[in-house]
Design an enzyme around this catalytic site. Structure first.
Site: not given
Ligand code: NAP
Ligand code: G4F
Length: 350
Positions: A133, A135, A157, A161
């Site tokens: 991601t 992110e 999160y 990841k």
């Protein structure tokens, strides 16, 4: 030719639904892993069973990324040619509330799949896709983020990841697994989860238009996101696994908009004219036609730390995968609105 067999973790999610349908159309046998839930969680894939050409090649199995034995048994039993790990606690804001669980599912869950591939000696028999991601770039200062941009995750999160990304590269280099990381920027669709900002905005504005809701409450209106369509993005996942060599790819549109710009675009298509006033938590969006407040900000929708600016450079995907996005943000918004209006009209026929 031998039939390709795919195993999808996270089959009940937005991307799982789009990817299943793509692979079934390509004549794969698709096994999807769903979690046990107290209420039916297969709404996004139930339509597969209505299509006689698709349903015979689609099988659902129970499993969970927190349970190594279920992962190992599924891979041992199914012996897939491709594994797509789309399963995750995927909500950034929620990851601040359940950090340990998010790290377990998103980080260790990925490791558990890679370990199962290794322990079953399937390193040369299966290709693996990891759902990374944007992110992971988090609080980066780079204007465009590419495969070369350093990670600076800004949530449990994003951090979980980042671990999954690194461990995927590690198992590729250490054990020769054909493992790819997709670094996907935000992608949406009519089946996007209701608590992600795009779907939340569209559903609320339609309910307000129909007189079923009074206001839409949001958090930060000024973060910028690079929004694409899930249908385009799952095609990129598949393309990554069809290459001669495994590699990592940014998938993005290269354009970004603020949340406020997204609200304005959606509101215009739904038929509202909005006038904004105030600043920070006091900012409001007023319906010009009747003077009523449509949008307000609420503290609880702000995050402890924000990812301000995401905009991807997907030139590598263009060059190597011949991938580029086909659906613009305006077409995406239109499709989401049409879908939502259809649900509403089916519920309340004239
Ligand atoms: P989503 O709609 O939230 O779907 C997540 C899927 O993971 C659901 O099927 C969910 O099952 C499943 N899941 C959650 N916890 C699990 C567990 N412990 N064991 C097994 N399955 C579990 O997410 P999405 O938007 O499709 O995204 C797919 C993947 O791409 C995710 O990994 C996400 O983090 C990543 N990603 C998404 C975007 C995006 O903009 N959409 C961008 C970059 C990366 P339930 O249905 O039972 O909850
Ligand atoms: O829609 P969001 O919750 O998506 P976010 O945090 O960008 O994460 C999504 O995209 C990631 C890819 O970059 C995925 F990896 C991840 O799994 C997920 O799919 O929030 C977008 C922005 C944020 O800046 C947030 O602060 O919208 C802002 N926002 C403002 N008000 C809000 C709200 N977000 C949500 N969810 N709800 C609000 O009321």
């Amino acid at each position: 030719m031998k039939k390709k067999v795919a195993l999808i973790f996270g089959v009940t999610g937005q991307d799982g639904a789009y990817l299943s349908k793509l692979l079934l159309r390509k004549k794969y046998k698709v096994y999807g892993v769903k979690r046990r839930s107290s209420i039916i969680n297969t709404l996004r894939i139930d339509d597969i069973y209505k299509d006689i050409n698709l349903k015979s090649n689609f099988v659902l199995r129970y499993g969970d990324l927190t349970d190594s034995s279920s992962i190992l048994n599924l891979i041992k039993d199914i012996r897939p040619s491709e594994i797509y790990n789309l399963a995750a606690q995927s909500h950034v804001s929620v990851s601040f509330e359940v950090p340990e669980y998010s790290a377990d599912v998103n980080g260790l869950g990925t490791l558990r799949i890679l370990e199962a591939i290794k322990n079953l000696k399937m390193e040369k028999k299966v290709k693996f896709y990891q759902a990374g991601t944007s992110e992971m770039f988090g609080r980066t200062k780079e204007k465009f983020q590419s495969e070369k941009t350093s990670f600076y995750p800004a949530s449990p999160y994003g951090a979980s990841k980042s671990f999954a990304h690194s461990i995927t590269i590690n198992y590729r280099e250490a054990y020769g697994i054909f493992a790819c990381n997709g670094i996907l920027f935000n992608h949406e669709s009519p089946v996007r989860g209701e608590t992600f900002v795009t779907q939340k905005i569209i559903q609320a504005l339609i309910r307000i238009k129909k007189g079923e809701q009074k206001k839409l409450y949001l958090g930060n209106l000024y973060s910028k996101r690079d929004w694409g369509h899930a249908a385009d993005y799952v095609y990129a996942m598949w393309k990554m696994l069809q290459q001669k060599k495994p590699d990592d790819y940014v998938i993005a549109t290269g354009k970004n908009f603020t949340i406020k710009e997204f609200v304005n675009k959606a509101a215009k298509k739904i038929g509202f004219k909005i006038k904004w006033s105030g600043k920070g938590i006091s900012e409001k969006g007023v319906n010009i036609e009747n003077g009523k407040v449509l949008i307000e900000c609420k503290k609880r929708y702000f995050r402890p730390v924000e990812v301000d600016h995401l905009k991807g450079n997907a030139r590598k995907a263009k060059r190597i995968l011949n991938w580029s996005p086909k659906i613009s943000v305006d077409d995406l918004i239109e499709e989401m609105i049409d879908h939502e209006l259809k649900i509403y009209n089916d519920k309340y026929p004239k």
